[in-house]
Motif scaffolding. Sequence first.
Motif, PDB file in Angstrom:
ATOM      1  N   THR A  12       4.966   4.209  20.107  1.00  0.00           N
ATOM      2  CA  THR A  12       5.159   5.143  19.002  1.00  0.00           C
ATOM      3  C   THR A  12       4.805   4.407  17.715  1.00  0.00           C
ATOM      4  OG1 THR A  12       7.423   4.428  18.637  1.00  0.00           O
ATOM      5  CG2 THR A  12       7.092   6.233  20.227  1.00  0.00           C
ATOM      6  N   PRO A  13       4.656   5.119  16.606  1.00  0.00           N
ATOM      7  CA  PRO A  13       4.410   4.405  15.345  1.00  0.00           C
ATOM      8  C   PRO A  13       5.480   3.346  15.051  1.00  0.00           C
ATOM      9  CG  PRO A  13       3.850   6.700  15.076  1.00  0.00           C
ATOM     10  CD  PRO A  13       4.487   6.562  16.456  1.00  0.00           C
ATOM     11  N   ALA A  14       6.738   3.615  15.382  1.00  0.00           N
ATOM     12  CA  ALA A  14       7.790   2.619  15.169  1.00  0.00           C
ATOM     13  C   ALA A  14       7.598   1.407  16.082  1.00  0.00           C
ATOM     14  CB  ALA A  14       9.167   3.245  15.407  1.00  0.00           C
ATOM     15  N   GLY A  15       7.164   1.637  17.309  1.00  0.00           N
ATOM     16  CA  GLY A  15       6.895   0.546  18.232  1.00  0.00           C
ATOM     17  C   GLY A  15       5.700  -0.285  17.788  1.00  0.00           C
ATOM     18  N   ARG A  16       4.681   0.390  17.263  1.00  0.00           N
ATOM     19  CA  ARG A  16       3.511  -0.320  16.745  1.00  0.00           C
ATOM     20  C   ARG A  16       3.899  -1.210  15.580  1.00  0.00           C
ATOM     21  NH1 ARG A  16       0.356   5.291  16.221  1.00  0.00           N
ATOM     22  NH2 ARG A  16       0.278   5.777  18.440  1.00  0.00           N
ATOM     23  N   SER A  42      -5.791  -6.725  23.947  1.00  0.00           N
ATOM     24  CA  SER A  42      -6.834  -5.931  23.286  1.00  0.00           C
ATOM     25  C   SER A  42      -6.271  -4.692  22.584  1.00  0.00           C
ATOM     26  CB  SER A  42      -7.939  -5.539  24.271  1.00  0.00           C
ATOM     27  OG  SER A  42      -7.428  -4.740  25.303  1.00  0.00           O
ATOM     28  N   THR A  43      -5.072  -4.275  22.939  1.00  0.00           N
ATOM     29  CA  THR A  43      -4.389  -3.201  22.222  1.00  0.00           C
ATOM     30  C   THR A  43      -3.576  -3.776  21.068  1.00  0.00           C
ATOM     31  OG1 THR A  43      -4.278  -1.776  24.159  1.00  0.00           O
ATOM     32  CG2 THR A  43      -2.640  -1.386  22.449  1.00  0.00           C
ATOM     33  N   THR A  44      -2.994  -4.932  21.275  1.00  0.00           N
ATOM     34  CA  THR A  44      -2.137  -5.564  20.269  1.00  0.00           C
ATOM     35  C   THR A  44      -2.930  -5.999  19.038  1.00  0.00           C
ATOM     36  OG1 THR A  44      -0.648  -6.313  22.001  1.00  0.00           O
ATOM     37  CG2 THR A  44      -0.526  -7.478  19.900  1.00  0.00           C
ATOM     38  N   ARG A  45      -4.102  -6.582  19.240  1.00  0.00           N
ATOM     39  CA  ARG A  45      -4.906  -7.111  18.126  1.00  0.00           C
ATOM     40  C   ARG A  45      -5.205  -6.063  17.047  1.00  0.00           C
ATOM     41  NH1 ARG A  45      -8.583  -9.346  20.854  1.00  0.00           N
ATOM     42  NH2 ARG A  45      -7.880 -11.489  20.651  1.00  0.00           N
ATOM     43  N   PRO A  46      -5.708  -4.866  17.414  1.00  0.00           N
ATOM     44  CA  PRO A  46      -6.009  -3.893  16.358  1.00  0.00           C
ATOM     45  C   PRO A  46      -4.770  -3.440  15.574  1.00  0.00           C
ATOM     46  CG  PRO A  46      -7.081  -3.252  18.405  1.00  0.00           C
ATOM     47  CD  PRO A  46      -6.198  -4.413  18.720  1.00  0.00           C
ATOM     48  N   TRP A  47      -3.631  -3.345  16.247  1.00  0.00           N
ATOM     49  CA  TRP A  47      -2.419  -2.937  15.525  1.00  0.00           C
ATOM     50  C   TRP A  47      -1.989  -4.013  14.536  1.00  0.00           C
ATOM     51  CZ3 TRP A  47      -2.023   1.832  15.144  1.00  0.00           C
ATOM     52  CH2 TRP A  47      -2.272   2.694  16.206  1.00  0.00           C
ATOM     53  N   ALA A  48      -2.087  -5.263  14.936  1.00  0.00           N
ATOM     54  CA  ALA A  48      -1.766  -6.361  14.020  1.00  0.00           C
ATOM     55  C   ALA A  48      -2.749  -6.369  12.846  1.00  0.00           C
ATOM     56  CB  ALA A  48      -1.783  -7.696  14.757  1.00  0.00           C
ATOM     57  N   ASP A  49      -4.029  -6.164  13.130  1.00  0.00           N
ATOM     58  CA  ASP A  49      -5.041  -6.137  12.071  1.00  0.00           C
ATOM     59  C   ASP A  49      -4.813  -4.977  11.110  1.00  0.00           C
ATOM     60  OD1 ASP A  49      -6.227  -8.375  13.201  1.00  0.00           O
ATOM     61  OD2 ASP A  49      -7.872  -7.239  14.139  1.00  0.00           O
ATOM     62  N   ARG A  50      -4.488  -3.805  11.657  1.00  0.00           N
ATOM     63  CA  ARG A  50      -4.219  -2.645  10.788  1.00  0.00           C
ATOM     64  C   ARG A  50      -2.991  -2.880   9.923  1.00  0.00           C
ATOM     65  NH1 ARG A  50      -5.062   2.928  14.147  1.00  0.00           N
ATOM     66  NH2 ARG A  50      -3.751   3.718  12.469  1.00  0.00           N
ATOM     67  N   TYR A  51      -1.985  -3.561  10.474  1.00  0.00           N
ATOM     68  CA  TYR A  51      -0.786  -3.855   9.682  1.00  0.00           C
ATOM     69  C   TYR A  51      -1.128  -4.818   8.546  1.00  0.00           C
ATOM     70  CZ  TYR A  51       3.964  -5.183   8.451  1.00  0.00           C
ATOM     71  OH  TYR A  51       5.125  -5.421   7.763  1.00  0.00           O
ATOM     72  N   ARG A  52      -1.944  -5.832   8.847  1.00  0.00           N
ATOM     73  CA  ARG A  52      -2.361  -6.775   7.795  1.00  0.00           C
ATOM     74  C   ARG A  52      -3.105  -6.049   6.671  1.00  0.00           C
ATOM     75  NH1 ARG A  52      -3.910  -9.900  12.369  1.00  0.00           N
ATOM     76  NH2 ARG A  52      -2.503 -11.659  12.654  1.00  0.00           N
ATOM     77  N   THR A  53      -3.927  -5.095   7.021  1.00  0.00           N
ATOM     78  CA  THR A  53      -4.768  -4.389   6.055  1.00  0.00           C
ATOM     79  C   THR A  53      -4.037  -3.268   5.328  1.00  0.00           C
ATOM     80  OG1 THR A  53      -6.697  -4.858   7.420  1.00  0.00           O
ATOM     81  CG2 THR A  53      -6.946  -3.121   5.783  1.00  0.00           C
ATOM     82  N   HIS A  54      -3.280  -2.456   6.084  1.00  0.00           N
ATOM     83  CA  HIS A  54      -2.705  -1.231   5.521  1.00  0.00           C
ATOM     84  C   HIS A  54      -1.178  -1.218   5.466  1.00  0.00           C
ATOM     85  CE1 HIS A  54      -6.698   0.539   5.678  1.00  0.00           C
ATOM     86  NE2 HIS A  54      -6.785   0.179   6.946  1.00  0.00           N
ATOM     87  N   GLY A  55      -0.534  -2.226   6.017  1.00  0.00           N
ATOM     88  CA  GLY A  55       0.928  -2.230   6.035  1.00  0.00           C
ATOM     89  C   GLY A  55       1.472  -1.147   6.954  1.00  0.00           C
ATOM     90  N   GLN A  56       2.664  -0.716   6.670  1.00  0.00           N
ATOM     91  CA  GLN A  56       3.342   0.274   7.515  1.00  0.00           C
ATOM     92  C   GLN A  56       2.542   1.574   7.597  1.00  0.00           C
ATOM     93  OE1 GLN A  56       7.476   0.740   6.606  1.00  0.00           O
ATOM     94  NE2 GLN A  56       7.740   2.461   7.983  1.00  0.00           N
ATOM     95  N   ALA A  57       1.830   1.926   6.536  1.00  0.00           N
ATOM     96  CA  ALA A  57       1.054   3.171   6.518  1.00  0.00           C
ATOM     97  C   ALA A  57      -0.053   3.174   7.579  1.00  0.00           C
ATOM     98  CB  ALA A  57       0.438   3.379   5.135  1.00  0.00           C
ATOM     99  N   GLY A  58      -0.486   2.012   8.037  1.00  0.00           N
ATOM    100  CA  GLY A  58      -1.547   1.928   9.031  1.00  0.00           C
ATOM    101  C   GLY A  58      -1.100   2.116  10.464  1.00  0.00           C
ATOM    102  N   MET A  59       0.186   2.339  10.693  1.00  0.00           N
ATOM    103  CA  MET A  59       0.707   2.422  12.045  1.00  0.00           C
ATOM    104  C   MET A  59       0.665   3.818  12.635  1.00  0.00           C
ATOM    105  SD  MET A  59       1.443  -0.743  12.767  1.00  0.00           S
ATOM    106  CE  MET A  59      -0.098  -0.998  11.885  1.00  0.00           C
ATOM    107  N   GLY A  60       0.248   4.808  11.867  1.00  0.00           N
ATOM    108  CA  GLY A  60       0.166   6.176  12.367  1.00  0.00           C
ATOM    109  C   GLY A  60      -1.064   6.396  13.227  1.00  0.00           C
ATOM    110  N   ASP A  61      -1.109   7.531  13.896  1.00  0.00           N
ATOM    111  CA  ASP A  61      -2.257   7.898  14.708  1.00  0.00           C
ATOM    112  C   ASP A  61      -3.433   8.260  13.813  1.00  0.00           C
ATOM    113  OD1 ASP A  61      -0.282   9.687  17.160  1.00  0.00           O
ATOM    114  OD2 ASP A  61      -0.969   7.622  17.177  1.00  0.00           O
ATOM    115  N   ARG A  62      -4.619   7.993  14.303  1.00  0.00           N
ATOM    116  CA  ARG A  62      -5.848   8.426  13.655  1.00  0.00           C
ATOM    117  C   ARG A  62      -6.578   9.342  14.620  1.00  0.00           C
ATOM    118  NH1 ARG A  62      -8.514   2.802  11.429  1.00  0.00           N
ATOM    119  NH2 ARG A  62      -6.980   2.376   9.829  1.00  0.00           N
ATOM    120  N   SER A  63      -7.402  10.196  14.082  1.00  0.00           N
ATOM    121  CA  SER A  63      -8.201  11.067  14.926  1.00  0.00           C
ATOM    122  C   SER A  63      -9.189  10.231  15.736  1.00  0.00           C
ATOM    123  CB  SER A  63      -8.969  12.074  14.070  1.00  0.00           C
ATOM    124  OG  SER A  63      -9.855  12.809  14.885  1.00  0.00           O
TER     125      SER A  63
END
Length: 68
Positions: A12-16, A42-63
């Motif tokens: 979930t976004p909270a888990g991410r 390979s799933t963990t890396r993009p979530w960590a990268d998105r957090y570095r770039t966008h913070g908490q706002a980057g944890m939501g779903d994208r189309s």
Amino acid sequence: MAHNTHANARLTPAGRLALARCVVEDGWTLRRAAERFQTSVSTTRPWADRYRTHGQAGMGDRSSRPRT
């Protein structure tokens, strides 16, 4: 009832957010976080990268729809 996570999403976004914080803020390796959250490196890396770039706002779903 509306929810923001697609049916096949393991996290979930909270888990991410928790996963990404373990890597980015707590210094966990990608492998350690992947094992703890039962996902792949390979799933963990993009979530960590998105957090570095966008913070908490980057944890939501994208189309997944193509942009063009």
